[in-house]
Write an enzyme that holds these catalytic residues in place. Structure first.
Site, PDB file in Angstrom:
ATOM      1  N   SER A  58       0.830  -1.206   0.000  1.00  0.00           N
ATOM      2  CA  SER A  58       0.000   0.000   0.000  1.00  0.00           C
ATOM      3  C   SER A  58       0.863   1.254   0.000  1.00  0.00           C
ATOM      4  O   SER A  58       0.566   2.235  -0.697  1.00  0.00           O
ATOM      5  CB  SER A  58      -0.921  -0.015   1.230  1.00  0.00           C
ATOM      6  N   GLY A  63       1.799   5.755  -0.994  1.00  0.00           N
ATOM      7  CA  GLY A  63       2.589   6.546  -0.054  1.00  0.00           C
ATOM      8  C   GLY A  63       2.104   6.354   1.371  1.00  0.00           C
ATOM      9  O   GLY A  63       1.166   5.596   1.639  1.00  0.00           O
ATOM     10  N   GLN A  66      -0.122   8.570   6.973  1.00  0.00           N
ATOM     11  CA  GLN A  66       0.006   9.342   8.219  1.00  0.00           C
ATOM     12  C   GLN A  66       1.447   9.308   8.700  1.00  0.00           C
ATOM     13  O   GLN A  66       2.070   8.238   8.734  1.00  0.00           O
ATOM     14  CB  GLN A  66      -0.911   8.737   9.294  1.00  0.00           C
ATOM     15  N   GLU A  85       5.387   2.113  14.580  1.00  0.00           N
ATOM     16  CA  GLU A  85       6.436   1.137  14.260  1.00  0.00           C
ATOM     17  C   GLU A  85       6.045   0.222  13.105  1.00  0.00           C
ATOM     18  O   GLU A  85       6.897  -0.179  12.310  1.00  0.00           O
ATOM     19  CB  GLU A  85       6.790   0.304  15.497  1.00  0.00           C
TER      20      GLU A  85
END
Length: 289
Positions: A58, A63, A66, A85
């Site tokens: 994805s 990109g 968030q 993480e």
């Protein structure tokens, strides 16, 4: 299943991003992945490789949706991740060289743990045992009470207490919960059994007969030893006299009175419930205020 919104989520702890700036002067910057260190307080220990690969694909196509949240490390020019993480790991898998991040300048260890825990709970990334271990760390390392944790993660205090019960189970049974072979609901019922051998026997039965949580609850209840009723305590003569004396003082003063002690020494507590009540009592003793 619809996710429950946490009472105090990341939105309330991380300033809102606006025009690449956030409140308090914290900026969204681009950081080389090699300059970011893992979060020492990351409550999640198991990262699903399949889901990380999906997220990596994805990120390649769309990109990063968030930015992650970091804080400056002790080493100059390096950062320690607070939240995000999974996004960091997936970005590495996707072959990215750098990542967008919000740099939070002042973050203590407790806040790092809180933020990492909240993010994982919001994304439902923690299994029940990891969640319980995270709660335990908050209690032991940061002196959180069950009520404190409930406020941080937006859950009832009883949820925290029940989650922690899973850590009373044998390690091999905790692993079965982590692997999804038995549910956390099964685990909470098993945690009420004191004998580890009986726990393991019932686990085998759960796996072989595919028992429901309700069925396990009934079996576990039947395993609990019956409580012997204690004989009512017969008050001593001296205690009876103190009870009668307390009742007499309460009757005369018209308020609650406690007496504790023995024939040699003790104390009397006289309760009042307003300034007028206190004035009335002091007059009973011939005093004026």
């Amino acid at each position: 299943m619809q996710k429950k919104a946490l009472g105090r989520g990341l939105e309330s702890l991380i300033p809102v991003i606006a025009a690449n700036k956030v409140a308090g002067g914290e900026a969204v910057i681009t950081i080389n992945l090699g300059k970011i260190r893992p979060n020492r307080f990351q409550p999640r220990k198991n990262f699903d490789k399949g889901k990380l690969q999906e997220l990596a694909e994805s990120i390649k196509k769309h990109g990063l949706a968030q930015p992650i949240l970091v804080t400056p490390s002790i080493a100059p020019g390096e950062y320690e991740i607070i939240a995000g993480e999974r996004r960091l790991r997936a970005s590495k898998i996707a072959g990215m060289k750098d990542i967008k991040a919000i740099v939070k300048q002042s973050t203590d260890d407790k806040q790092k743990f809180d933020l990492a825990l909240i993010e994982n709970l919001q994304r439902e990334d923690l299994d029940s045992v990891e969640e319980a271990k995270a709660f335990k760390r908050l209690i032991e390392e940061f002196n959180h009470t069950h009520e404190d944790i409930a406020a941080v993660v937006g859950k009832d205090r009883s949820v925290i207490t029940n989650a922690l019960r899973l850590l009373n189970l044998p390690e091999d049974v905790q692993i079965l919960i982590t692997e999804g072979k038995i549910s956390a609901g099964h685990g909470r019922m098993l945690a009420g059994i004191e004998d580890e051998q009986k726990i393991r026997e019932l686990v085998k039965q759960i796996l072989s007969e595919k028992l429901s949580v309700r069925a396990v609850e009934k079996i576990a209840s039947a395993m609990k030893p019956e409580k012997k009723e204690k004989a009512p305590k017969v008050p001593k003569k001296q205690e009876i006299e103190l009870i009668h004396l307390k009742e007499e003082i309460q009757r005369k003063l018209g308020t609650k009175v406690n007496i504790s002690g023995n024939s040699k020494k003790g104390k009397i507590e006289i309760h009042y419930y307003s300034l007028e009540d206190l004035e009335r009592l002091t007059k009973e003793f011939g005093c004026n205020i």
